[in-house]
Design a protein around this motif. Structure first.
Motif, PDB file in Angstrom:
ATOM      1  N   VAL A  90     -82.900   6.797 -43.892  1.00 56.31           N
ATOM      2  CA  VAL A  90     -83.045   5.782 -44.928  1.00 56.31           C
ATOM      3  C   VAL A  90     -84.172   6.228 -45.853  1.00 56.31           C
ATOM      4  N   VAL A  91     -83.878   6.272 -47.149  1.00 57.70           N
ATOM      5  CA  VAL A  91     -84.905   6.573 -48.141  1.00 57.70           C
ATOM      6  C   VAL A  91     -85.214   5.270 -48.865  1.00 57.70           C
ATOM      7  N   TYR A  92     -86.475   4.871 -48.781  1.00 51.65           N
ATOM      8  CA  TYR A  92     -86.936   3.640 -49.409  1.00 51.65           C
ATOM      9  C   TYR A  92     -87.768   3.953 -50.647  1.00 51.65           C
ATOM     10  N   TYR A  93     -87.616   3.094 -51.645  1.00 52.24           N
ATOM     11  CA  TYR A  93     -88.597   3.038 -52.724  1.00 52.24           C
ATOM     12  C   TYR A  93     -89.204   1.646 -52.638  1.00 52.24           C
ATOM     13  N   PHE A  94     -90.489   1.577 -52.314  1.00 46.25           N
ATOM     14  CA  PHE A  94     -91.195   0.309 -52.182  1.00 46.25           C
ATOM     15  C   PHE A  94     -91.976   0.026 -53.461  1.00 46.25           C
ATOM     16  N   HIS A  95     -91.847  -1.204 -53.953  1.00 47.38           N
ATOM     17  CA  HIS A  95     -92.570  -1.592 -55.159  1.00 47.38           C
ATOM     18  C   HIS A  95     -93.020  -3.043 -55.051  1.00 47.38           C
ATOM     19  N   ALA A  96     -93.852  -3.444 -56.003  1.00 49.19           N
ATOM     20  CA  ALA A  96     -94.325  -4.827 -56.094  1.00 49.19           C
ATOM     21  C   ALA A  96     -93.619  -5.492 -57.281  1.00 49.19           C
TER      22      ALA A  96
ATOM     23  N   SER B  32     -94.242   3.435 -53.312  1.00 50.41           N
ATOM     24  CA  SER B  32     -94.076   4.617 -52.464  1.00 50.41           C
ATOM     25  C   SER B  32     -92.613   4.921 -52.195  1.00 50.41           C
ATOM     26  N   VAL B  33     -92.357   6.213 -51.945  1.00 54.93           N
ATOM     27  CA  VAL B  33     -91.064   6.676 -51.446  1.00 54.93           C
ATOM     28  C   VAL B  33     -91.301   7.075 -49.991  1.00 54.93           C
ATOM     29  N   VAL B  34     -90.531   6.474 -49.088  1.00 53.32           N
ATOM     30  CA  VAL B  34     -90.677   6.732 -47.660  1.00 53.32           C
ATOM     31  C   VAL B  34     -89.323   7.133 -47.092  1.00 53.32           C
ATOM     32  N   VAL B  35     -89.314   8.214 -46.319  1.00 50.76           N
ATOM     33  CA  VAL B  35     -88.100   8.684 -45.645  1.00 50.76           C
ATOM     34  C   VAL B  35     -88.225   8.312 -44.169  1.00 50.76           C
ATOM     35  N   VAL B  36     -87.163   7.681 -43.634  1.00 47.99           N
ATOM     36  CA  VAL B  36     -87.172   7.194 -42.255  1.00 47.99           C
ATOM     37  C   VAL B  36     -85.965   7.770 -41.516  1.00 47.99           C
TER      38      VAL B  36
END
Length: 163
Positions: free
Chosen positions: A55-61, A117-121
């Protein structure tokens, strides 16, 4: 000049306070058994989630600057152009998550987020086995080709562990 400084300080205090309030009211003890449920986007073919996937996430506010939007767009392009088959068969999923929405604040703790952030899980057997915050996306923002190459290299390395 003094009034301008006071206004700037007041605005900064308001923004920081608002973020702290939003994150604080969302505080929950959510675990990491399957972080794939917090995003807004489901790629085609991912309805029945595979137990082994990346899963590739892009987390933002809520508030997003032009650079933050560019990071999301470049990451999406890297994923869609670099791994169309993995997206289609569900080995790879792309998620955009607003950490200020109800139920999403746990991601801040889970992935030690301090900015967009971009996080790879990696998920194995439906459980998270490893993750990585792709912090270099901020440094590569001015070089689209290098940015996309970096994201594809990191995601590709994670996909090697998923069949």
């Amino acid at each position: 000049m003094k009034a301008k400084k006071i206004a700037v300080i007041a605005l900064l205090v308001f923004v920081v306070g608002s973020l702290a309030y939003a994150f604080g009211r969302e505080f929950q003890g959510a675990g990491l058994s399957d972080p794939g449920t917090g995003g807004k986007e489901n790629p085609p073919g991912a309805a029945g989630q595979r137990p082994d996937r990346v899963v590739v996430y892009y987390f933002h506010a809520m508030v997003r600057c032009p650079s933050c939007i560019t990071i999301e767009n470049y990451t999406r392009e890297a994923i869609e152009t670099g791994f169309p088959d993995a997206l289609r068969d569900g080995r790879l999923q792309w998620r955009v998550v607003n950490v200020e929405e109800p139920g999403n604040s746990h991601f801040i703790r889970d992935y030690q987020l301090y900015t967009q952030s971009v996080v790879v899980v990696e998920m194995k057997g439906g459980k998270q086995t490893r993750w990585k915050n792709l912090e270099q996306v901020w440094n590569l923002l001015g070089d689209k080709a290098a940015f996309i190459g970096y994201v594809q290299k990191e995601v590709g390395a994670y996909l090697k562990g998923v069949s």
